[in-house]
Structure formats: structure tokens, C-alpha cells
Design a protein around this motif. Structure first.
Motif: not given
Length: 417
Positions: A259-269, A278-283, A322-329, A251-252
Motif C-alpha cells: 500500500l505504501k508503494e501504491f500511494q507513491k504511484l502517479p495519480y491518473v485522473s 496495462d490493465p494488470n498493473s498497479d497504476l 472492480v468490486h475487489k478494489a473496495f476490499e483491497r483498500h 494489516l500484514r
């Protein structure tokens, strides 16, 4: 010096905007739910897809599409009191049962599962199960009976992840194969056996299924984090997803940093309220990834055709793309392009088998797949045998033709004398 009207309007805009900012600052509630949301987003990223032969070679994932109509036809035969049916009983139900061709031809493709014989009337083809298939069918029924509570728990979790804690029956039936539910699971007496579910009428006129009572559930990610001692049960607690990079996937740097910053975000069950996000947020993105992780962990093969999951967007509050989530991770999910379709696979289930509970029906489906492979071998041997017989017949015809020619030549020589 006079101030022009344009300048006056500009100053007024600046004055009132600053008043709104001050007012918002003074009356902002302490520690709002979105306070820990990333301010800079990098969700619209391009991840280069890389083939991984390990996930592409998992047979019970990629034969699941073929197995589904086989099991449906097997049930039609097994439910008959005589244990056999004429082809006319299912010949017009090919679309309903999911057969990709004419039903008779489809049944003949699997001689290790379906045995053909001539019926008692009109010389019609009839089909029955082979002894091996009958034994696996009995085992399958035992699994359904012994693990009924586990199967209901998986269905309950699927419903409790939805926005209104209720799902239309057609949506649940679309996920029925993946959840491993028997085909007759939605009979009224079975669903209400212990009062866990109730049928409801939904706003759009659809019949739905809801869960009785309220229950606090932990997701697979939370349960595993608690085992490791990194989950304390706080409502917005940062929990990182277990990642499993494919070999050779690079990965670039800016994507890795995101992705490192993404992992540090709160986990929403996926079982908690998410309306404040916010639907446009990383959370919100992390909540979607957590939902997909939990969903695939409930399935028999921990995988599903990606297009089959698109119908869930409305009832689970998923974004349009939502299908983009598979590609981004790509460290969490693998997208397999085998069988001319796109299958989403949860990597954790095949790299850390102790973290995700094995579905009780998986071993049964593997046995059916073994019979599918035996069928391929039987058909191959038949073709070779027919080829050999045809070759022998051709050789015999040539020998007879040569003998006839020799006999005619002798007759001509005799007549000439």
C-alpha cells in the motif's frame, strides 16, 4: 563435435529473442507513460474485513434504500392537482416505484408522511401528505431550483468520466437517486435549459446523453492536493489518497508495504485518457480507485450499494472484478453489510468533511428520515394502545363471566331450597 537439431533450434530462439530485446531497447520512446509503473504487483491480496460501528450507524446511508420508494410515492401525491390520490392510482405500480410490499400496506407504515382517509366514492382508501411532509416537499423543490447548476455539474462529471464521454440514459437513470437528480430531470426542456447536454444515438442502439464542448476538470483528490500545495498540475504526478484506518484494523506487513508503494504511484485522473495503461498493473488499479473515490464523492450520501455499481464496468473501462478494489483498500472505503446488502462508503467524506463538498439535497433527505422514525414511534404507540384496550376488554369479559357464574349459582341455591 556436431550440434544436434534440438540444440540448434534452442540457439536460434535465444539469438532472435536477444535481437528483439536489443531492438526494443534502441527504439523505446523516452519516458513512456508506463515507465513509472510498478514492476512487481500485489493486487490479488486478501484483506480481512472488520466491522466498524461508526459507519454502520450512519442513518441516512442505511435508510436510503427505504427512503427511495417513499419519495417516489410522495411525488405521485404531490403532483396530483388535488394533493391526494386513491389507492387504485398506485396499487399496481409497486414494482415500478420500488415498494417492497403491497403499496397500501407500505403507505400505512409511514403515518407521519402519508395520511389515510376514506374517499368520496365506494369507501376506498385515499392518501394525502401530512403537513410536515408537505413542508419538506416544498423545501426539496426549492433545493432543486436553487442548486440546479450544482446538480448538472455532478451529472456532467459522471458523463466525462466515461470512456467515450457519453452514457446511455438507462445508466444515468440508474445513478439518478445517488446523484440527487429530481425524477423529472430528463425532460427535454430541463436538460437542454442551458445547452450543456445533448442527446445522441449510441452504437448499440441506445439513446445516450453527451456533454457539449470540452472542459478540463480536476478531481476531488487533485483539488485537495492543490490546496495542500502538493499538486503542481503535471499529467503523471504522484498524489497519495487520504487514508482513514478503522480502529483495530491490522494489516500484514507485506500488505502495508504494498500500500505504501501504491500511494507513491502517479495519480491518473478519472477525467483523463487511460487507454495506455496495462490493465494488470498497479497504476491501472490506482486509476480504478481514483474513479471510485470521485464517483462516491458526487453522490448524496457518498455511498452506494456495491451491486449497483457493477453495471458501470462497460462504460467506464473498469475491470471485471472492480468490486475487489473496495476490499483491497480498507483505509479508503468501508463495506457495510447492514440491511442484507453490501454498501460501499467513502471514508474521507465522514472523517474530513472539509475535503468533500456536502450535497445540497442531504439535509432534505435527513428530514424525511426523521419522519420515518416518527412513523415507527406512532405505530409502536398504536400497538401498545391496542394491547391495552384488548387487555381491558379481556378483563371486562372475565368480570362479566364471573358475575354470570355467581348469578347462576344463586339461582341453583334458591331452587334447591
Amino acid at each position: 563435435m556436431s550440434i544436434t537439431d534440438t540444440t540448434s533450434k534452442t540457439l536460434k530462439k535465444l539469438f532472435f529473442s536477444s535481437q528483439r530485446l536489443i531492438f526494443a531497447f534502441l527504439y523505446q520512446p523516452p519516458n513512456p507513460p508506463y515507465a513509472r509503473t510498478q514492476k512487481c504487483h500485489y493486487v490479488d491480496v486478501y484483506m480481512k474485513w472488520k466491522k466498524d460501528s461508526y459507519y454502520d450507524s450512519i442513518e441516512h446511508i442505511h435508510r436510503s434504500v427505504q427512503l427511495k420508494p417513499i419519495v417516489s410515492l410522495k411525488n405521485c401525491i404531490a403532483e396530483d392537482p388535488n394533493g391526494c390520490i386513491p389507492i387504485s392510482q398506485v396499487s399496481k405500480r409497486g414494482l415500478e416505484l420500488g415498494a417492497p410490499m403491497k403499496v397500501a400496506g407500505f403507505l400505512r407504515q409511514y403515518p407521519a408522511i402519508f395520511e389515510e382517509f376514506t374517499g368520496p366514492q365506494y369507501n376506498l382508501p385515499w392518501f394525502r401528505l401530512t403537513p410536515e411532509a408537505i413542508e419538506i416537499d416544498r423545501e426539496e423543490k426549492r433545493v432543486f431550483e436553487e442548486h440546479r447548476g450544482d446538480l448538472k455539474d455532478r451529472l456532467k462529471r459522471l458523463i466525462l468520466m466515461s470512456k467515450g464521454k457519453v452514457l446511455p440514459l438507462r445508466i444515468i437513470q440508474g445513478m439518478q437517486w445517488y446523484l440527487g437528480l429530481p425524477e423529472d430531470f430528463f425532460r427535454l426542456s430541463e436538460v437542454n435549459l442551458d445547452g450543456s447536454f445533448r442527446f445522441v444515438e449510441m452504437e448499440d442502439g441506445l439513446k445516450g446523453l453527451a456533454v457539449q464542448g470540452e472542459e478540463k476538470l480536476l478531481s476531488v483528490v487533485q483539488r485537495n492536493a492543490r490546496k495542500r500545495g502538493v499538486h503542481l498540475g503535471e499529467p503523471v504526478e504522484p498524489i497519495a489518497f487520504p487514508t482513514f484506518p478503522s480502529r483495530g484494523l491490522r494489516l500484514r506487513r507485506k500488505i502495508e508495504d504494498w500500500l505504501k508503494e501504491f500511494q507513491k504511484l502517479p495519480y491518473v485522473s478519472p477525467y483523463e485518457d487511460f487507454s495506455y495503461l496495462d490493465p494488470n498493473s498497479d497504476l491501472a488499479e490506482k486509476r480504478v480507485v481514483g474513479f471510485l473515490h470521485e464517483l462516491l464523492s458526487l453522490f448524496v450520501e457518498h455511498s452506494a450499494e456495491r451491486k449497483k455499481l457493477l453495471c458501470l464496468k462497460k462504460y467506464f473501462g473498469l475491470p471485471q472484478k472492480v468490486h475487489k478494489a473496495f476490499e483491497r483498500h480498507p483505509h479508503l472505503f468501508y463495506l457495510s453489510l447492514r440491511n442484507k446488502t453490501c454498501t460501499a462508503i467513502l471514508k474521507e467524506a465522514y472523517n474530513d468533511k472539509s475535503s468533500i463538498e456536502k450535497h445540497p439535497l442531504l439535509s432534505v433527505r435527513k428530514k424525511y428520515i426523521r419522519l420515518m422514525k416518527e412513523s415507527e414511534l406512532i405505530l409502536k404507540n398504536r400497538r401498545l394502545r391496542n394491547k391495552f384496550v384488548n387487555h381491558e376488554n379481556l378483563k371486562l369479559d372475565l368480570d362479566l363471566e364471573a358475575a354470570d357464574k355467581e348469578r347462576r349459582d344463586r339461582e341453583q341455591i334458591t331452587l334447591g331450597k
